[in-house]
Design an enzyme around this catalytic site. Sequence first.
Site, mmCIF file in Angstrom:
data_model
loop_
_atom_site.group_PDB
_atom_site.id
_atom_site.type_symbol
_atom_site.label_atom_id
_atom_site.label_comp_id
_atom_site.label_asym_id
_atom_site.label_seq_id
_atom_site.Cartn_x
_atom_site.Cartn_y
_atom_site.Cartn_z
ATOM 1 N N ASP A 285 0.864 -1.164 0.000
ATOM 2 C CA ASP A 285 0.000 0.000 0.000
ATOM 3 C C ASP A 285 0.915 1.234 0.000
ATOM 4 O O ASP A 285 2.138 1.141 0.139
ATOM 5 C CB ASP A 285 -0.963 -0.041 1.199
ATOM 6 C CG ASP A 285 -2.210 0.796 0.941
ATOM 7 O OD1 ASP A 285 -3.239 0.556 1.574
ATOM 8 O OD2 ASP A 285 -2.126 1.707 0.090
HETATM 9 C C1 GLC Z 1 -4.456 4.116 -0.364
HETATM 10 C C2 GLC Z 1 -5.298 2.929 0.096
HETATM 11 C C3 GLC Z 1 -5.322 1.788 -0.881
HETATM 12 C C4 GLC Z 1 -5.256 2.329 -2.293
HETATM 13 C C5 GLC Z 1 -3.887 2.960 -2.462
HETATM 14 C C6 GLC Z 1 -3.716 3.582 -3.851
HETATM 15 O O1 GLC Z 1 -3.694 4.581 0.715
HETATM 16 O O2 GLC Z 1 -4.984 2.389 1.374
HETATM 17 O O3 GLC Z 1 -6.518 1.024 -0.641
HETATM 18 O O4 GLC Z 1 -5.447 1.288 -3.237
HETATM 19 O O5 GLC Z 1 -3.598 3.921 -1.468
HETATM 20 O O6 GLC Z 1 -4.575 4.653 -4.010
#
Ligand code: GLC
Length: 738
Positions: A285
């Site tokens: 993440d």
């Molecule tokens: C965010 C979220 C994740 C998402 C990623 C990209 O922090 O936690 O679910 O897919 O970043 O946007």
Amino acid sequence: MRKNILLLLIAFSAGSLFAQSRWTTEEEEKAIDALISEMTLLEKIGQMTLFTSDWDQTGPTLREGYQEDIRGGRTGAIFNAHTADYNRELQRMAIEETRLGIPLIFGYDVIHGYRTIFPIPLGEAASWNTTLAEETARIAAREAAAAGLHWTFAPMVDVARDPRWGRVMEGNGEDVFLGKAMTEAKVKGYQGEDLSDPFTLVACAKHYAAYGAAQAGRDYHTVDISERSLRETYLPPFKTALDAGVGTFMTSFNEVDGQPASGNYHLLTEILRDEWGFEGFVVTDYTSINEMVPHGIVANDADAGELAVNAGVDMDMQGAVYYNYLEKKVAEDKVKLAKIDQAVRQILRIKYALGLFEDPYRYNDMDRQATNIFTVDHRATARAAARESLVLLKNENNALPLAKSIRQLAVVGPLAESQEDMLGAWHADGRARDCVSLLTGIQAALGQTTKISYTPGVSVEGDDETGIPAALAAAKLADAVVVVVGEKWTMSGEAASRTSITLPGKQAELISQLHQTGKPIIVVLLNGRPLDLSNIIDHSDAILEAWYPGSEGGHAVADILFGDYVPVGKLPMTFPRSVGQVPIFYNMKNTGRPFDAGNKYTSKYLDESNDPLFPFGFGLSYTTFNYETPTVTKAASEGDFTATFSVKVTNTGKRLGREVVQLYVHDLVGSVTRPLRELKGFQLVDLAAGESKTVEFTLSKEELSFLRRDMTWGMEPGTFDVYIGGDSRATQKVSFEY
Ligand code: GLC
């Protein structure tokens, strides 16, 4: 030169003689081998690096210069960039301006639609309609793929039992069985039968793992659960996603058992690779590798990168840790080149599966983009999905459905005319201006004969009550009042936990004063989490849970309010009486001192009952259903065991309806304590007024197995009580012995 390449091909063909995966052929694996052999270490690290464009921001940092990184071969993946033409130009940079011309993969959070927005996932789960859930994912993929995207960071499959956590809106609720069913539908919907189909996306099971168990419902907080809970509750939907063919996994921000997920070898290698045999790739993440420093598991980013890649993380989202430090770690022999090559292989496999090496521009067709987004058909499906997501929680005095011939209707509440709040969080390229507000939907449903007034009354937040008198005046002139209240869409989703789960601001006060007018009060809720409705339930004749219903939400709510359709939704998550009960969910354990009203020394509260306001699986219809006592027939076959349950269900009302017939099992005695009920089956049954159907469920050993004391899965002898009904409090019971 040719001789060397030929020798290389021979060498590698021997090396990967049988190498192939569920997404690649032997030939493609050989091509991957040959490509890896030509790549420099920096180019390999580039494939392991994902950067956001500056088109959208979904996390705490942005960085300049991602286009230079593309040109330099320092990144192989971009997210938050979309449209066929914009992404074509970025792809062109990778294909034409880098040494090896390895295509980029483009990712985006297409969580519940790309431009046509469907109900938030928690709302879709309320439909229990996996066929429809697969269809909405297929449409979302069609639209996103037409807009130059290859990869969605969905489905979010985190089981969640704490409504304080804002991301409950993004998942499938509290139950493993329903969560698995929705997960399978979503992966199949996004990925279709063939990832090279330019109308499909590779999906991403997230957030691995147990993100929904954050302490106190506070986002990003510590997760401290047993291996048993991890494997019984939080991992099963991920395994379902893998079995459904999901191409990628995303690690979660949280720690599990003291180790952040992005550096957790047990999760990423021992379980995901060694036990489950996953062959796709793992992305972190947003900057979650870097965040292992504040977690306190490493002292600096370089060590975080070493820990992550050795634990099994293939791609670093936005952290630039691999980008900055992996070359040095390889030079120090802290990271083996074989580990890097394996990560690159897993990434290239998915790019091959998407057909990007065959045609890197196959997702960049301007004509497809012009004709496949926000179409009439897509919006019709959005309206159907929104309708089926609505849960009727209360309906007394026949408040609903309203007659279309109603003379005067007062629409009240701060969210009634909101278009943006139909979208909910994570609405990708969804646009507020495309959304049908509840007021517009009501106006469209009623002809000129009905006089419709609108007054906001109060705002969602704040103590201002000066608008209430105008709302009361409008109510007094009307034959009924529809009050649209809830949370702003920004009050759930990521980084949006709440310690209070009651209606914000003075919305409950508004409802209380409207109730005093004596008019029928119909409350429609727009919210991203279960709410504590105990302070409005007695002031409402009807309560319709609408979540954030998406682009066509206004029409869908009106379809139900005026009886063109009947409500079919059932809660995917418990609605507490008080946040003080949280966590509260239907499949809790009995304890050694189960509640007994006549005994002080039993498990209870002094100031609240143990029961929820509305239980998991609950939802009313415009008709009623009767369940007769179920029967069971057992069969033992070749070491397996099956139990088949039959129950007669009758529509005892005056209107057709759909019942979600639910089957719950209670394994009375086990080598470890067992939940009082566990959902093990559900069927959507349509019944005309007066019609009866016999519904059958068959359970095998697999469904009746659990993680026994020795941590092996299996079924144990004993007595099982099986309950079948319309929600998790089902009373119709049959028992069997095994
Ligand atoms: C965010 C979220 C994740 C998402 C990623 C990209 O922090 O936690 O679910 O897919 O970043 O946007």
